[in-house]
Design an enzyme around this catalytic site. Structure first.
Site, mmCIF file in Angstrom:
data_model
loop_
_atom_site.group_PDB
_atom_site.id
_atom_site.type_symbol
_atom_site.label_atom_id
_atom_site.label_comp_id
_atom_site.label_asym_id
_atom_site.label_seq_id
_atom_site.Cartn_x
_atom_site.Cartn_y
_atom_site.Cartn_z
ATOM 1 C CD GLU A 327 -3.074 -1.050 2.112
ATOM 2 O OE1 GLU A 327 -4.256 -1.122 1.780
ATOM 3 O OE2 GLU A 327 -2.704 -0.968 3.302
HETATM 4 C C1 ACM Z 1 -2.418 -5.264 3.925
HETATM 5 O O1 ACM Z 1 -3.532 -5.619 4.345
HETATM 6 N N1 ACM Z 1 -2.229 -4.019 3.532
HETATM 7 C C2 ACM Z 1 -1.310 -6.192 3.862
#
Ligand code: ACM
Length: 704
Positions: A327
């Site tokens: 992310e």
């Molecule tokens: C995640 O849930 N960003 C690994």
């Protein structure tokens, strides 16, 4: 008791005849092979145990001590409730002369840190006693968990059924992620969850030690990381060693994760020079994907990470080290002229000549991978790190979908599945039970299939503090534990739920707080008045928190500082009452479709189910009058009043429909339309909770 009998009855009724289950009794995960006998072994107060181990070395002493502790602390309390420590009657003998009632024997100390180490065991219970054999002490630890699940308490004594078990795991990596970065989880919380992991045969604790909201491990080299980044809530290195030792004694590895280059605001708060811009960051108070990332172009970033990893790779003995990598959409990198210039100079551009964030992150990953390789660690990362140029030994943990898992294996990477195992989403145990890391139709060659190491349940803790976290993990995580341990053919959902209920009780006696903590919260919400707790409990037990991450988006602003002490926090992730009610509704409707009941429900199964359903509905209907005074009086409960009113009205509808079914009457279109309108209204979330009985009542109403 009546309720239980009815339930057993309807479980039989609703089981598809084709899927004859093996006889699983109280065991979860289901062992590879079990042969049940007719007899039993009754535990006597003079119970003794002995362990036969190989010749003494330092490794065998540690293994021996792990086995002894597991017997004494984890198994004997279930066999001899109320007695502490019987001690082995003899041990460490060269030639086995079994004289005790529990005889354990293993061939060599297991190498916990060796992935795929032998965890197999055989367990034999006869009227004379128990024999547990395993090639390694790790197999003994797994067999002891099975032994504990066999213990059946009766009035005066505990007994074990006669059985022969031969067992070994399907996957070598069976993990549970704990996230103390979002809400700190003290050592005692970690330890009791390690006990739960032992009981369900998980063997990896993935410790998510850093995120935007906190850096939770002491660094002697960079103390601002834990002091500033952890705001004083962190594990000392001494505590880390203690947790690792505690886990090892239960046959559980500890894999640390330091998430980077995104999810790292806490690092930047401590060391602003790591940032991609000139902003000064505090530790994040908000939840969500912040897309704040370290600067991957500066050598000073790498020198700090290198030194930190030299320290952390020594602290954590596991050969795997998780660097996160998830992310980060690269927006900060693309906004920095300096970083963009670096990307262009390095050729990190796409076909159109635009800066390629992924190429820059791959460069970053490669730098970190070089360090980890120097420290003799294998890198693990979330599926975003997959890309050309990633060294094949790097392990990919797939959270966004199965696709990432298969792509990783096709590219030659070992891989772990977490997609489908996000237990923080408040989904059902069944929904986590179904996903299989390696289903029969997996598009992988036999060689690629070998790269699928297993999976991990993930307990992200934005909405779980140290008090309620157990109730967000257990018992549902055990469904994932079974998927990763047992044969792929073990898929009987009703039978899983039956055993999950048993395991839930066992976990409570092991010290987990998944039942106790929500109960205490209810008492607190009821102002400590015991008489007021009962109707509040009735309401809370048919509520569930809204699913997935909807809690972020429902008009209530959460930060890291928001207390998790509302009714939504006491509501179960999956309501047992609502689920059982739904099973009974489906059972009744299935029975109604059978030839015997086409015109009436007067046969025995129909009557029993009707009685159970009416009973539940009347109970919910009557609850509103009992709980409203409390809901009105307590400011923290007022928001939940509409749910209680709705529970009453949908229960009333359910009862009306049952009466029609009893008489063989069809509902009028007007009645049905009005009922569906009320059900729609009752579906609306209140106080971030949903009324969990609505779908089952809808099935009842809509039944033709
Ligand atoms: C995640 O849930 N960003 C690994």
């Amino acid at each position: 008791m009546m309720r239980l009998l009815l339930l057993c009855f309807l479980l039989v009724l609703t089981r598809p005849l084709a899927a004859q289950p093996t006889d699983t009794r109280t065991l979860l995960p289901v062992p590879a092979q079990t042969t049940w006998g007719q007899s039993r072994f009754t535990v006597k107060p003079d119970l003794s145990w002995q362990v036969f181990t190989p010749t003494q070395t330092a490794a065998s002493q540690a293994a021996d001590s792990a086995v002894a502790q597991a017997v004494e602390r984890l198994v004997l309390p279930a066999l001899l409730p109320g007695r502490v420590g019987v001690g082995p009657s003899s041990r460490k003998q060269a030639s086995p002369l079994p004289t005790a009632s529990i005889v354990l024997q293993y061939g060599r100390p297991g190498e916990l840190l060796k992935l795929g180490e032998d965890e197999s065991y055989t367990l034999r219970v006869t009227p004379m006693g128990v024999a547990l054999n395993a090639p390694t002490h790790l197999g003994i630890l797994r067999g002891l968990a099975t032994l504990r699940q066999l213990a059946t308490p009766e009035k005066k004594a505990v007994w074990l059924p006669e059985v022969d078990v031969a067992d070994s795991p399907r996957f070598p990596w069976r993990g549970l992620l704990l996230d103390p970065a979002r809400h700190f989880l003290p050592v005692s919380v970690i330890q009791r969850n390690l006990d739960g992991m032992w009981a369900t045969k998980f063997n990896v604790m993935h410790w998510h030690l850093s995120d935007d909201q906190g850096f939770r491990v002491e660094s002697k080299l960079f103390p601002r990381l834990h002091a500033v980044g952890g705001e004083g809530q962190f594990y000392t290195q001494q505590q880390v060693r203690e947790v690792i030792r505690y886990a090892a004694q239960r046959g559980i590895r500890v894999v640390p994760e330091l998430d980077m280059p995104g999810h790292a605001t806490a690092w930047l708060a401590a060391y602003p020079r790591l940032a991609s811009n000139d902003s000064v960051y505090g530790v994040a108070r908000k939840w969500g994907v912040l897309n704040i990332a370290m600067d991957p172009t500066k050598e000073t970033t790498y020198s700090l990470i290198d030194s930190l990893l030299s320290e952390m790779t020594r602290l954590f003995p596991d050969p795997y080290f998780h660097i996160g990598g998830d992310e980060n959409d690269g927006r900060q990198w693309k906004r920095s002229p300096r970083i963009v210039a670096f990307m262009k100079k390095q050729g990190f551009v796409d076909a159109k000549g635009q800066p390629d964030k992924h190429a820059l992150q791959t460069y970053y990953n490669r730098r970190v991978l070089q360090m980890l390789t120097r420290y003799q660690k294998t890198m693990v990362g979330w599926d975003e790190i997959l890309g050309p140029g990633l060294a094949p030994e790097a392990v990919i943990q797939s959270w966004r979908g199965k696709k990432g898992l298969y792509e990783a294996a096709k590219a030659g990477h070992p891989a772990l599945l977490s997609n489908g195992y996000y237990i923080d989403l408040n989904l059902t145990a069944a929904s986590h039970y179904t996903p299989d890391p390696l289903p029969q139709d997996a598009p992988l060659t036999p060689q690629q299939q070998k790269l699928i190491l297993g999976g991990e349940a993930t307990m992200w803790s934005e909405f779980a503090d140290s008090v309620i976290v157990d109730s967000r993990i257990w018992p549902r995580a055990a469904a994932v534990a079974e998927r990763l341990w047992s044969a792929a053919s073990v898929r009987d959902v009703p039978d899983m739920y039956r055993r999950l209920g048993l395991v839930s009780g066992q976990l409570e006696t092991l010290g987990l707080q998944h039942r106790r903590a929500p109960e205490q919260l209810l008492t607190q919400l009821a102002g400590g008045r015991q008489t007021a707790v009962a109707p509040l409990r009735t309401l809370a037990h048919v509520l569930e928190p809204v699913k997935e991450y909807k809690r972020h988006f429902q008009g209530f602003k959460y930060t890291t500082q928001t207390p998790l002490t509302r009714l939504v926090d006491a509501a179960p992730a999956e309501s047992e009452e609502a689920r059982e009610f739904g099973v009974a509704v489906d059972g009744l409707l299935a029975y109604r479709r059978t030839a015997a009941a086409t015109t009436s429900l007067q046969g025995q199964p129909g009557r029993a189910l009707l009685a159970y359903l009416s009973n539940e509905l009347e109970y919910w209907q009557a609850n509103d009058a009992l709980v409203q005074p409390l809901l009105k009086q307590m400011p923290s409960l007022q928001e939940y009043a509409p749910h209680s009113v709705n529970l009453k009205s949908v229960a009333t509808l359910g009862l009306e429909r049952l009466r029609m079914l009893e008489k063989g009457q069809a509902p009028t279109p007007a009645w049905q339309a009005n009922a569906l309108k009320q059900l729609d209204a009752a579906k609306a979330p209140v106080g971030q909770t949903e009324l969990a009985v609505v779908p089952a009542i809808r099935r009842l109403i809509e039944a033709k």
